[in-house]
Design an enzyme around this catalytic site. Sequence first.
Site, PDB file in Angstrom:
ATOM      1  N   SER A 158      32.493  41.295  24.133  1.00 32.00           N
ATOM      2  CA  SER A 158      31.729  40.164  23.244  1.00 32.00           C
ATOM      3  C   SER A 158      30.479  39.877  23.691  1.00 32.00           C
ATOM      4  O   SER A 158      30.407  39.362  24.888  1.00 32.00           O
ATOM      5  CB  SER A 158      32.789  39.328  23.084  1.00 32.00           C
ATOM      6  OG  SER A 158      32.220  38.378  22.269  1.00 32.00           O
ATOM      7  N   GLY A 159      29.615  40.173  22.812  1.00 30.23           N
ATOM      8  CA  GLY A 159      28.251  39.504  23.109  1.00 30.23           C
ATOM      9  C   GLY A 159      27.338  40.675  23.404  1.00 30.23           C
ATOM     10  O   GLY A 159      26.230  40.445  24.123  1.00 30.23           O
ATOM     11  N   THR A 172      27.359  44.641  17.419  1.00 30.33           N
ATOM     12  CA  THR A 172      26.931  44.187  15.765  1.00 30.33           C
ATOM     13  C   THR A 172      25.575  44.739  15.597  1.00 30.33           C
ATOM     14  O   THR A 172      25.252  45.096  14.420  1.00 30.33           O
ATOM     15  CB  THR A 172      27.470  43.095  15.392  1.00 30.33           C
ATOM     16  OG1 THR A 172      28.754  42.804  15.853  1.00 30.33           O
ATOM     17  CG2 THR A 172      27.448  42.715  13.845  1.00 30.33           C
ATOM     18  N   ASN A 215      29.537  34.242  22.336  1.00 30.22           N
ATOM     19  CA  ASN A 215      28.464  34.866  21.578  1.00 30.22           C
ATOM     20  C   ASN A 215      28.457  34.046  20.352  1.00 30.22           C
ATOM     21  O   ASN A 215      29.551  33.677  19.891  1.00 30.22           O
ATOM     22  CB  ASN A 215      28.952  36.286  21.112  1.00 30.22           C
ATOM     23  CG  ASN A 215      28.032  37.102  20.163  1.00 30.22           C
ATOM     24  OD1 ASN A 215      27.176  36.439  19.731  1.00 30.22           O
ATOM     25  ND2 ASN A 215      28.363  38.244  19.735  1.00 30.22           N
ATOM     26  N   SER A 258      29.815  35.799  17.040  1.00 22.86           N
ATOM     27  CA  SER A 258      30.815  36.920  17.562  1.00 22.86           C
ATOM     28  C   SER A 258      31.682  37.532  16.454  1.00 22.86           C
ATOM     29  O   SER A 258      32.228  36.714  15.365  1.00 22.86           O
ATOM     30  CB  SER A 258      32.018  36.213  18.527  1.00 22.86           C
ATOM     31  OG  SER A 258      32.783  37.050  18.975  1.00 22.86           O
ATOM     32  N   SER A 259      31.892  38.878  16.154  1.00 21.36           N
ATOM     33  CA  SER A 259      32.617  39.386  15.179  1.00 21.36           C
ATOM     34  C   SER A 259      34.090  39.133  15.474  1.00 21.36           C
ATOM     35  O   SER A 259      34.479  39.503  16.610  1.00 21.36           O
ATOM     36  CB  SER A 259      32.515  40.857  14.997  1.00 21.36           C
ATOM     37  OG  SER A 259      30.962  40.966  15.267  1.00 21.36           O
ATOM     38  N   GLY A 316      35.425  44.814  22.256  1.00 29.59           N
ATOM     39  CA  GLY A 316      35.662  45.624  23.292  1.00 29.59           C
ATOM     40  C   GLY A 316      36.882  45.122  24.034  1.00 29.59           C
ATOM     41  O   GLY A 316      37.378  44.328  23.549  1.00 29.59           O
ATOM     42  N   GLU A 371      39.016  43.169  26.369  1.00 32.92           N
ATOM     43  CA  GLU A 371      39.038  41.591  26.674  1.00 32.92           C
ATOM     44  C   GLU A 371      39.904  41.234  27.731  1.00 32.92           C
ATOM     45  O   GLU A 371      40.981  41.645  27.772  1.00 32.92           O
ATOM     46  CB  GLU A 371      39.430  40.945  25.302  1.00 32.92           C
ATOM     47  CG  GLU A 371      38.219  40.879  24.244  1.00 32.92           C
ATOM     48  CD  GLU A 371      38.409  39.740  23.279  1.00 32.92           C
ATOM     49  OE1 GLU A 371      39.645  39.573  23.089  1.00 32.92           O
ATOM     50  OE2 GLU A 371      37.587  39.707  22.268  1.00 32.92           O
TER      51      GLU A 371
HETATM   52  N1  LIG Z   1      18.977  44.977  20.411  1.00 28.92           N
HETATM   53  C1  LIG Z   1      19.028  43.646  20.439  1.00 28.92           C
HETATM   54  N2  LIG Z   1      17.688  43.026  20.594  1.00 28.92           N
HETATM   55  C2  LIG Z   1      17.700  41.743  20.604  1.00 28.92           C
HETATM   56  N3  LIG Z   1      18.972  40.730  20.696  1.00 28.92           N
HETATM   57  C3  LIG Z   1      20.068  41.525  20.593  1.00 28.92           C
HETATM   58  C4  LIG Z   1      20.203  42.907  20.496  1.00 28.92           C
HETATM   59  N4  LIG Z   1      21.625  43.038  20.565  1.00 28.92           N
HETATM   60  C5  LIG Z   1      22.263  42.006  20.467  1.00 28.92           C
HETATM   61  N5  LIG Z   1      21.290  40.943  20.679  1.00 28.92           N
HETATM   62  C6  LIG Z   1      21.536  39.295  20.773  1.00 28.92           C
HETATM   63  O1  LIG Z   1      22.884  39.190  21.379  1.00 28.92           O
HETATM   64  C7  LIG Z   1      23.535  38.606  20.308  1.00 28.92           C
HETATM   65  C8  LIG Z   1      25.089  39.085  20.491  1.00 28.92           C
HETATM   66  O2  LIG Z   1      25.123  40.273  19.767  1.00 28.92           O
HETATM   67  P1  LIG Z   1      26.267  40.867  18.783  1.00 28.92           P
HETATM   68  O3  LIG Z   1      26.768  39.799  17.861  1.00 28.92           O
HETATM   69  O4  LIG Z   1      25.770  42.456  18.555  1.00 28.92           O
HETATM   70  O5  LIG Z   1      27.351  41.048  20.232  1.00 28.92           O
HETATM   71  P2  LIG Z   1      28.805  41.904  19.897  1.00 28.92           P
HETATM   72  O6  LIG Z   1      28.835  42.988  20.732  1.00 28.92           O
HETATM   73  O7  LIG Z   1      28.842  42.362  18.309  1.00 28.92           O
HETATM   74  O8  LIG Z   1      29.771  40.705  20.048  1.00 28.92           O
HETATM   75  P3  LIG Z   1      31.105  40.455  19.565  1.00 28.92           P
HETATM   76  O9  LIG Z   1      32.136  41.314  19.908  1.00 28.92           O
HETATM   77  O10 LIG Z   1      31.578  39.035  19.658  1.00 28.92           O
HETATM   78  O11 LIG Z   1      30.890  40.689  18.091  1.00 28.92           O
HETATM   79  C9  LIG Z   1      23.123  38.889  19.225  1.00 28.92           C
HETATM   80  O12 LIG Z   1      23.158  37.502  18.233  1.00 28.92           O
HETATM   81  C10 LIG Z   1      21.809  38.656  19.463  1.00 28.92           C
HETATM   82  O13 LIG Z   1      21.136  37.483  19.610  1.00 28.92           O
HETATM   83 MG   LIG Z   2      30.068  41.832  16.706  1.00 28.83          MG
END
Ligand SMILES: Nc1ncnc2c1ncn2[C@@H]1O[C@H](COP(=O)(O)OP(=O)(O)OP(=O)(O)O)[C@@H](O)[C@H]1O
Ligand SMILES: [Mg+2]
Length: 1107
Positions: A110-111, A115, A160, A163-164, A390, A392
């Site tokens: 997560s984070g 996404t 996050n 977070s999704s 991912g 956890e």
């Molecule tokens: N390529 C990137 N460039 C800039 N910032 C990023 C990038 N990827 C992620 N982030 C930052 O990290 C934060 C978390 O990313 P994201 O929501 O994609 O995480 P996740 O892996 O989908 O987490 P979760 O499993 O909780 O959904 C985003 O809101 C953004 O601020």
């Molecule tokens: Mg996500």
Amino acid sequence: MAKMEVKTSLLDDMIGVGDMVLLEPLNEDSFINNLKKRFDHNEVYTYIGSVVISINPYRSLPIYTPEKVEEYRNRNFYELSPHIFALSDEAYRSLRDQDKDQCILITGESGAGKTEASKLVMSYVAAVCGKGAEVNQVKEQLLQSNPVLEAFGNAKTVRNDNSSRFGKYMDIEFDFKGDPLGGVISNYLLEKSRVVKQPRGERNFHIFYQILSGASEEFLCKLKLERDFSRYNYLGLDSAKVNGVDDASNFRTVRNAMQIVGFMDHETQSVFEVVAAVLKLGNIEFKPESRANGLDESKIKDKNELKEICELTGIDQSVLERAFSFRTVEAKQEKVSTTLNVAQAYYARDALAKNLYSRLFSWLVTRINESIKAQTKVRKKVMGVLDIYGFEIFEDNSFEQFIINYCNEKLQQIFIELTLKEEQEEYIREGIEWTNIEYFNNAIICDLIENNQTGILAMLDEECLRPGTVTDDTFLEKLNQVCATHQHFESRMSKCSRFLNDTSLPHSCFRIQHYAGKVMYQVEGFVDKNNDLLYRDLSQAMWKANHSLIKALFPEGNPAKINLKRPPTAGSQFKASVATLMKNLQTKNPNYIRCIKPNDKKAAHIFNDALVCHQIRYLGLLENVRVRRAGYAFRQAYEPCLERYKMLCKQTWPHWRGPARAGVEVLFDELGIPEEEFSFGRSKIFIRNPRTLFKLEDLRKQRLEDLATLIEKIYRGWKCRTRFLLMKKSQIVIASWVRRYAQQKRYQKIKSSAIIVQSYIRGWKARKLLRELKHLKRCNEAATIIAAYWHGTQARRELKRLKEEARRKHAVAVIWAYWLGLKVRREYRKFFRANAGRKIYEFTLQRLMQKYFLEMKKKMPSLSPIDKNWPARPYLFLDSTHKELKRIFHLWRCKKYRDQFTDQQKLIYEEKLEASELFKDKKALYPASVGQPFQGAYLEISENPKYKKLKDAVDEKIIIAEVVNKINRANGKATSRIFLLTKNNVLLADQKNGTVKSEVPLGDVTKVSMSSQNDGFFAVHLKEGSEAASKGDFLLSSDHLIEMATKLYRTTLSQTKQKLNIEISDEFLVQFKQDKVCVKFIQGSQKNGNIPTCKRKNNRLLEVAVP
Ligand SMILES: Nc1ncnc2c1ncn2[C@@H]1O[C@H](COP(=O)(O)OP(=O)(O)OP(=O)(O)O)[C@@H](O)[C@H]1O
Ligand SMILES: [Mg+2]
């Protein structure tokens, strides 16, 4: 100027190694260090073969611009620095060109940025695929599905802010040209428990906050909501506001996205009504109530909220109220109703809220799918993007973590399978011998979970379905029995004695050794969550709602379709969907993005080694590299390989004419690379060890430098030569110009010299000529002069001669005359008397005199003494006579004139004569007085009675009576006085009454002074010591000054026989009492007409300005 970079390989300007396969030595430390080094240089992407490792930069990097999209478009995967766009491009191109369906698997905790990565992939594909109004609409709908699902399915967690809380798999469908047609979204396991309760520091799903912040007052009123978050029990309060998140503006974005995706207004309205209903459900509270039969019952505390929910959802209030109080169990046509106690009522309430929300979410996915579904039935190419939670590992891991980790195990399995399969396929394709690779296969762990008989999920289902009392503990007991021997299962109470004394493992837990690490699960809640029960009364109540959406969400509530069979458990549902997903993925070409989170603080620039190390371990990345490197670490098609290294061998440089493979063979042979280090495939060269590749790279770098030097040398030579040629050409041009200029100058100089010489010569010639001409002229002149002199001499001689001749002739004539006279006289002497000549002379004279006087008589002038005429003199010899005659005649006519005068007239003229003698040419006033007759008594004293007294006082004859101005000696002002002159006295009297002011005997008057100018001022000086002189001299002014002065003079003379002194001077002294004052006459301005003004200047000066 920005440095021009032309990259042809990932190996160019590499920071660390861009592909972990090339890492040497390969171990955990070097792996992390390589990632760190790259991360520190803003390189967030690194490859493991075709897998992209992405580290979340936690800040926006300028690497997703449209220019970057263009840079990566249609380039080979290894051509440029690692980038998510390279993977997207590769996937899209093999889908479009090779007709291979693709899936992009994005994993990470997560984070970690899953996404975001999925969105980047989608946006890249949207940017590079076809264009056109229809295609753009499809793209827009696909992209806009993200904000909608994120609003309903994402929440802020401690890891996050966005977070999704659901798994998402999206198939994007393309036509044969690669234009997008539509898509299908699948969602997995929404974390619905979040609806009713959130861990500390976390929030509920974004949509709740967005509605309350962003909806208009009117809309909120319609939804029967209030803006205040604290009004709702379901909204965790401690982090209602998230930094950097504007819920209100996000709400507008969501509504806009819903519109673009194709939600009708009434649908949007229904969706928000359901959200509002869920929020309000949390505010329903129960209180216990005991009934007579001893059963515990509950009652709704405040029915107002319930009423509003029912109004909002169109549910009959009594039905819902009943559903919260009773539970009906049906078994074999028998209905048994039991009351719910308070705890059960709350359970029912929360279950309803959770179900309502999760079903709404699923409905949203279905609804979006309806909109974005491809419109044609033609065969489609598919690109799947999987963004799933991912691995956890929390402190307290429950059913959700178990399910999620199971999913990750499956993904790891498919990853290994597919990677190996692909590797193997490539070896076969390339005709290279396959050597078996040792790796950890996690199929055994998957089996522990999903096995249909002995798997944990099967066991859980069995326990849930079993009649009798079922608890989490009975489930654990069962596990302890069945899985005890499994090498990845650990439990304190299992039959396996290994963990009996493991204090780190509590009794109510079991532990699984996942491929990514050990995870301990709390068994509490497993049964309940797996059952995921909603009391039938509630679903029936929902079905009865007069709200089409809610009715549709609870189809099982329809009594007509009553189904006594239990619905599938959450576990088995998930297992089935994972199985479908796996099946789906297996048919596609996989592309992996492994997301890594660099720190727990959501901060940029921080790279936490331990955290990254943990992720690398459970993502099995090292394993991944090893698999990839098991046979050959590096492979490359012959053409690019030859192109890259051809400069290392003379035969292949600069051009290799034969087939690329033969070229590479020659090249490797020449370089002496040991045969065991590489293998020739059909289209690719396989290099076993990264060292060999780096050696090649080093050689290439060295050679490139040499070549660069060579190119530089040639270029410099060329540049210098071109410069030289240019300079030479320029030199010629300049020289020709200079020469031309010099010649021009020289010519000018010669020309001007020639002109000067010429002018000198001409001058000299001219002067010579001039000299000659002048000489000639002088000669001529001289000749002329000489001639003139000569002629003159001649003439004078002639003249002299003629004069001489004339004189001689005259003399002759005189002599002749005298001779003749003599002869005549001798001859006629005898005929003349001796005095006849004298007589003739006298006679002639007499005649002439006679004639003169007679003529004189005729021309006599008049008798007027002033007539100046006199006739002209006729004869010269009478000149003196003529003048004498004129004088005598004038005297005679004057006497004649005088003889006519009477005595009185005589007196007057005497006086006038006297005046003339006194003043003529002395005083400027005089000429004006000549024409004025002297009257003397201007003032008739005797006739005027006013002056009777005055007349009486004067007994003598009055010679002058006149008004004069007496000048005041103090200030120069004038006062009128009567001036009387008698035979013996001078009197001054008052003009008004005739009183005598002063009387001076004439004998006391010594002098009269006046100026030479045209004024009437005069001073009468008195004899010093006389009686009259005590007051001082008189300074008077009169219009008849000349007359008065003359009369005073004459009278004084006749009386005293003394001449009165008359002084004419422009400056004289006047005695005023003791002082003598100077009276000075100056030329003044004509300010007062012609009247002179008198002014006392100081006590010694009286100034008279005469105009
Ligand atoms: N390529 C990137 N460039 C800039 N910032 C990023 C990038 N990827 C992620 N982030 C930052 O990290 C934060 C978390 O990313 P994201 O929501 O994609 O995480 P996740 O892996 O989908 O987490 P979760 O499993 O909780 O959904 C985003 O809101 C953004 O601020
Ligand atoms: Mg996500």
